[in-house]
Motif scaffolding. Sequence first.
Motif, short mmCIF file in Angstrom:
data_model
loop_
_atom_site.label_atom_id
_atom_site.label_comp_id
_atom_site.label_asym_id
_atom_site.label_seq_id
_atom_site.Cartn_x
_atom_site.Cartn_y
_atom_site.Cartn_z
N LEU A 255 0.80 -1.22 0.00
CA LEU A 255 0.00 0.00 0.00
C LEU A 255 0.84 1.28 0.00
O LEU A 255 0.51 2.22 -0.73
CB LEU A 255 -0.94 0.00 1.21
N GLN A 256 1.92 1.33 0.78
CA GLN A 256 2.69 2.57 0.85
C GLN A 256 3.46 2.83 -0.44
O GLN A 256 3.46 3.95 -0.96
CB GLN A 256 3.63 2.53 2.05
N PHE A 257 4.10 1.80 -0.97
CA PHE A 257 4.81 1.96 -2.23
C PHE A 257 3.83 2.24 -3.36
O PHE A 257 4.06 3.10 -4.23
CB PHE A 257 5.63 0.70 -2.53
N GLY A 258 2.69 1.55 -3.33
CA GLY A 258 1.70 1.71 -4.38
C GLY A 258 1.02 3.06 -4.38
O GLY A 258 0.76 3.64 -5.44
N THR A 259 0.73 3.59 -3.19
CA THR A 259 0.06 4.88 -3.08
C THR A 259 1.04 6.04 -3.17
O THR A 259 0.90 6.94 -4.00
CB THR A 259 -0.69 4.97 -1.74
N ASN A 260 2.04 6.01 -2.30
CA ASN A 260 2.96 7.16 -2.19
C ASN A 260 3.81 7.34 -3.44
O ASN A 260 4.10 8.48 -3.82
CB ASN A 260 3.87 6.99 -0.97
N HIS A 261 4.23 6.24 -4.05
CA HIS A 261 5.09 6.36 -5.24
C HIS A 261 4.38 5.99 -6.53
O HIS A 261 4.22 6.84 -7.42
CB HIS A 261 6.34 5.51 -5.08
N LEU A 262 3.94 4.74 -6.68
CA LEU A 262 3.46 4.29 -7.98
C LEU A 262 2.22 5.04 -8.44
O LEU A 262 2.08 5.37 -9.63
CB LEU A 262 3.18 2.78 -7.95
N GLY A 263 1.30 5.32 -7.53
CA GLY A 263 0.11 6.08 -7.92
C GLY A 263 0.46 7.46 -8.44
O GLY A 263 -0.06 7.91 -9.46
N HIS A 264 1.38 8.13 -7.74
CA HIS A 264 1.81 9.45 -8.20
C HIS A 264 2.67 9.39 -9.45
O HIS A 264 2.60 10.28 -10.30
CB HIS A 264 2.57 10.16 -7.07
N PHE A 265 3.47 8.34 -9.58
CA PHE A 265 4.26 8.16 -10.80
C PHE A 265 3.32 8.06 -12.00
O PHE A 265 3.52 8.73 -13.03
CB PHE A 265 5.10 6.89 -10.68
N ALA A 266 2.30 7.23 -11.88
CA ALA A 266 1.35 7.05 -12.98
C ALA A 266 0.58 8.34 -13.26
O ALA A 266 0.42 8.76 -14.42
CB ALA A 266 0.38 5.91 -12.66
N LEU A 267 0.11 8.99 -12.21
CA LEU A 267 -0.66 10.23 -12.38
C LEU A 267 0.17 11.29 -13.08
O LEU A 267 -0.30 11.94 -14.02
CB LEU A 267 -1.11 10.74 -11.01
N THR A 268 1.40 11.48 -12.63
CA THR A 268 2.26 12.51 -13.22
C THR A 268 2.49 12.25 -14.69
O THR A 268 2.39 13.16 -15.53
CB THR A 268 3.61 12.55 -12.48
N ASN A 269 2.80 11.03 -15.05
CA ASN A 269 3.09 10.73 -16.45
C ASN A 269 1.86 10.85 -17.33
O ASN A 269 1.96 11.27 -18.49
CB ASN A 269 3.72 9.34 -16.57
N LEU A 270 0.69 10.53 -16.79
CA LEU A 270 -0.53 10.68 -17.57
C LEU A 270 -0.89 12.15 -17.78
O LEU A 270 -1.40 12.53 -18.85
CB LEU A 270 -1.69 9.96 -16.87
N LEU A 271 -0.62 12.99 -16.78
CA LEU A 271 -0.95 14.41 -16.89
C LEU A 271 0.15 15.24 -17.54
O LEU A 271 -0.10 16.37 -17.95
CB LEU A 271 -1.25 14.99 -15.50
N LEU A 272 1.36 14.69 -17.63
CA LEU A 272 2.51 15.47 -18.03
C LEU A 272 2.34 16.24 -19.34
O LEU A 272 2.78 17.40 -19.43
CB LEU A 272 3.75 14.58 -18.11
N PRO A 273 1.68 15.67 -20.36
CA PRO A 273 1.50 16.44 -21.59
C PRO A 273 0.70 17.73 -21.40
O PRO A 273 0.77 18.64 -22.23
CB PRO A 273 0.75 15.47 -22.51
N ARG A 274 -0.05 17.82 -20.28
CA ARG A 274 -0.88 19.01 -20.03
C ARG A 274 -0.33 19.89 -18.91
O ARG A 274 -0.93 20.92 -18.60
CB ARG A 274 -2.31 18.58 -19.72
N ILE A 275 0.78 19.49 -18.30
CA ILE A 275 1.37 20.30 -17.22
C ILE A 275 2.25 21.38 -17.82
O ILE A 275 3.10 21.11 -18.68
CB ILE A 275 2.17 19.41 -16.24
N ARG A 276 2.08 22.62 -17.35
CA ARG A 276 2.77 23.75 -17.96
C ARG A 276 3.91 24.32 -17.12
O ARG A 276 4.79 25.00 -17.66
CB ARG A 276 1.76 24.87 -18.24
N GLU A 277 3.92 24.09 -15.81
CA GLU A 277 4.93 24.75 -14.98
C GLU A 277 5.78 23.80 -14.14
O GLU A 277 6.99 23.74 -14.31
CB GLU A 277 4.27 25.78 -14.06
N ARG A 278 5.16 23.09 -13.20
CA ARG A 278 5.99 22.24 -12.35
C ARG A 278 5.20 21.13 -11.69
O ARG A 278 3.96 21.18 -11.60
CB ARG A 278 6.72 23.07 -11.28
N VAL A 279 5.96 20.14 -11.24
CA VAL A 279 5.43 19.01 -10.47
C VAL A 279 6.11 19.04 -9.11
O VAL A 279 7.35 19.06 -9.03
CB VAL A 279 5.71 17.66 -11.16
N VAL A 280 5.33 19.07 -8.05
CA VAL A 280 5.87 19.07 -6.69
C VAL A 280 5.45 17.77 -6.02
O VAL A 280 4.26 17.47 -5.94
CB VAL A 280 5.35 20.27 -5.87
#
Length: 286
Positions: free
Chosen positions: A109-134
């Motif tokens: 759960l911790q690896f899946g939520t804290n890292h993998l979920g955000h990894f997937a989300l960031t890469n899916l949204l990245l084409p539409r992100i204009r400034e930064r990822v925190v």
Amino acid sequence: MTTFTAADVPSLTGRTFVVTGANSGIGRAAARVFARRGARVVLAVRNPDKGAEAAATMTGEVEVRRLDLADLASVRSFAEELTEPVDVLVNNAGVMVPPLTRTADGFELQFGTNHLGHFALTNLLLPRIRERVVTVSSTGHRAGEIDFDDLNWERRSYRPMAAYAQSKLANLLFTSELQRRLARAGSPVIAMAAHPGLAATNLMRPEGRPLARIVEKAVAPFAQSDDAGALPTLFAATQDVPGDSYAGPGGFLEGRGAPKLVGRSARARDTAVARRLWDVSAELTQ
């Protein structure tokens, strides 16, 4: 030492911020400031009812959307439905020291939520992100080690704190590798990290969990408020600092105080491990 406060956040009018886990804790505190400073803020939350309660306490343009980072199908649905440009993505949501639990896709759960979920989300949204990822990490990353032979604790005896530390180290390695890839592609987008120090949030959700209760009681006398804990996130999201910067409290042992740029462990600076983690994470979340 910086004297940065929420009052130093500039006008954010016309910009869109997505904050995961924004219904409580430092995510809620940061989202409130973003909205107050004029941003359109999307509260990406697992429980929309709790998200609506949080939104009701905020001024400005705030929208609630469901996102369960422990379910890649939910991550994909969120990314598909959020079609507009995003100026800043704040990967804030997290879980700390639960008993051994699996995500919908079978990850610890911790690896899946804290890292993998955000990894997937960031890469899916990245084409539409204009400034930064925190991405929000933790001083706990210093105890972390990436065990590529058993990332999801399928063979080892489960140790909640070690699993948490691994996930927070993964957050920093992900940030560094993302920044390298963005720079190599000539992108104007930058990747940043932050940590809240000792913040009195409900991250551990201690109800019925002895280890979480012990950690919460140990931390409580020294912890700062959600608003103070959110300052490094606000700093990383809005200030003019280089990509791959890491913001945290400037006080004793980075536990509290106004934010500044802080260091990270040698393991968090290992570029080979960061590249390998990226490749493995891409395979696990495809």
